[in-house]
Design an enzyme around this catalytic site. Structure first.
Site: not given
Ligand code: B12
Length: 306
Positions: A127, A238
């Site tokens: 994380d 979600c």
């Molecule tokens: C910052 C963060 C948050 C933030 C922002 C959420 C977010 N989407 O980033 C907040 C506080 C809101 C959050 C909430 C939650 N989180 Co969080 N979070 C993180 C963290 C630390 C970084 C994620 C990140 O890099 N975000 C930056 C954005 C740009 O990345 P992204 O949204 O993931 O988008 C990526 C892809 O989706 C892709 N993408 C973007 N556009 C598109 C389009 C297409 C077509 C595709 C295929 C891909 C794609 O590219 C992006 C870069 O990789 C990770 C741990 C980690 N180091 O990865 C945990 C993590 C993602 N979180 C986790 C969890 C469990 C949650 C919650 C469920 C907690 C809860 N119950 O409240 C919620 C769920 C919210 C959600 N639907 O995401 C878990 C997810 C596990 C899983 N099975 O997915 C992680 C992996 C932590 C862990 N080690 O388990 N989180």
């Protein structure tokens, strides 16, 4: 698969973890998605998400010779959230802190691995490291990324925390990337109480109740006046509406079980009326990140839900 990865995978499955492997490459597409996300301010007050951009783009620079990784998933689905009615607490908050639990399981596995591969260089991530964990999981074939941007393991769902280990050993195989099974479904986007899934796969954290109840330094009511959603710690909407999670039963790793949290309910939470009681009852649990003050504020906000 060469012996090292096979041995590591066996140790993971014996420890109740799903595991997949990949080689560390430049995260071009993910990094540009990330830059777009940051530029739009979708990271809200999480300034730390702006740091270490080079490492986010090039995870092979975490240490000299880093070239492959294991990504693991630990199950956390539980129904302890059903003990509440006045408030809503997300599933992940009613178990031991997964950062501590998953790191200790991975250290145990590595201790056994190093006895066989003493020259191995490694680094654990759960994380907090500047790594796109979900995208590494996608690239290793562990699952696909849903429109709620959660990593979904086919036929198993998304109630899994992620973590992993970086290695200095070549992983020469091509991983089979899982097919995206979202299709035309938009249940997560439609159900989000705050409209935080602003586009498929894109979360605007400013609106996300998980962010607002945990990370946001300010009162939620200034952002989301109505507390009718009752969320005080994280949000599962979600994922709870996701068709890929409908079959997933009570399935959490035994090391995550916490007796106190499993018994927690509305009145037990309301009885926590001082920082010392908060500390005594909730130290070492996910509630510690929230803190006594924010918990009180969130409960007040929901009580006066207007
Ligand atoms: C910052 C963060 C948050 C933030 C922002 C959420 C977010 N989407 O980033 C907040 C506080 C809101 C959050 C909430 C939650 N989180 Co969080 N979070 C993180 C963290 C630390 C970084 C994620 C990140 O890099 N975000 C930056 C954005 C740009 O990345 P992204 O949204 O993931 O988008 C990526 C892809 O989706 C892709 N993408 C973007 N556009 C598109 C389009 C297409 C077509 C595709 C295929 C891909 C794609 O590219 C992006 C870069 O990789 C990770 C741990 C980690 N180091 O990865 C945990 C993590 C993602 N979180 C986790 C969890 C469990 C949650 C919650 C469920 C907690 C809860 N119950 O409240 C919620 C769920 C919210 C959600 N639907 O995401 C878990 C997810 C596990 C899983 N099975 O997915 C992680 C992996 C932590 C862990 N080690 O388990 N989180």
């Amino acid at each position: 698969m060469n012996n090292f990865f096979q041995d590591f995978e066996n140790l993971c499955s014996n420890s109740g973890l799903y595991c997949a492997f990949g080689s560390l490459k430049t995260m071009t597409e993910d990094f540009s998605n990330y830059q777009e996300w940051i530029k739009k301010g979708f990271h809200a007050q999480m300034q730390w998400m702006e740091k270490n951009q080079n490492l986010r783009q090039n995870p092979n620079q975490f240490f000299e010779g880093a070239r492959s990784y294991a990504i693991v998933a630990i199950p956390y689905n539980n129904d302890f959230y059903k003990n509440f009615s006045a408030y809503k607490v997300s599933r992940y908050a009613l178990l031991n802190d997964y950062h501590l639990v998953l790191k200790s399981i991975l250290r145990e596995i590595l201790a056994k691995t190093i006895s066989q591969y003493p020259t191995l260089k490694w680094d654990i991530f759960v994380d907090t490291k500047p790594i796109f964990e979900r995208s590494l999981a996608l690239k290793a074939g562990l699952g696909f990324i849903g429109k709620n941007s959660c990593l979904i393991i086919p036929q198993k769902g998304s109630w899994y925390f992620l973590g992993g280990v970086l290695f200095d050993i070549e992983f020469s195989e091509e991983s089979q990337v899982a097919k995206n099974e979202c299709g035309t479904c938009t249940k997560c986007m439609d159900a989000c109480p705050a409209g935080a899934i602003v586009a498929p796969y894109v979360i605007d954290a400013n609106k996300c109740l998980s962010y607002l109840t945990i990370e946001h330094k300010g009162n939620i009511k200034d952002i989301l006046p109505s507390g009718k959603h009752k969320k005080i710690m994280g949000c599962d909407v979600c994922q709870a509406v996701c068709p890929h999670n409908v079959t997933s039963k009570n399935n959490f790793h035994p090391a995550l079980f916490n007796e106190t949290l499993a018994q927690l309910n509305d009145s037990a939470l309301e009885a926590i009326d001082s920082p010392s009681i908060f500390k005594k009852l909730l130290k070492g649990t996910p509630f510690e990140r929230l803190g006594f003050g924010k918990l009180q504020e969130n409960m007040e906000y929901v009580k006066n839900k207007s």
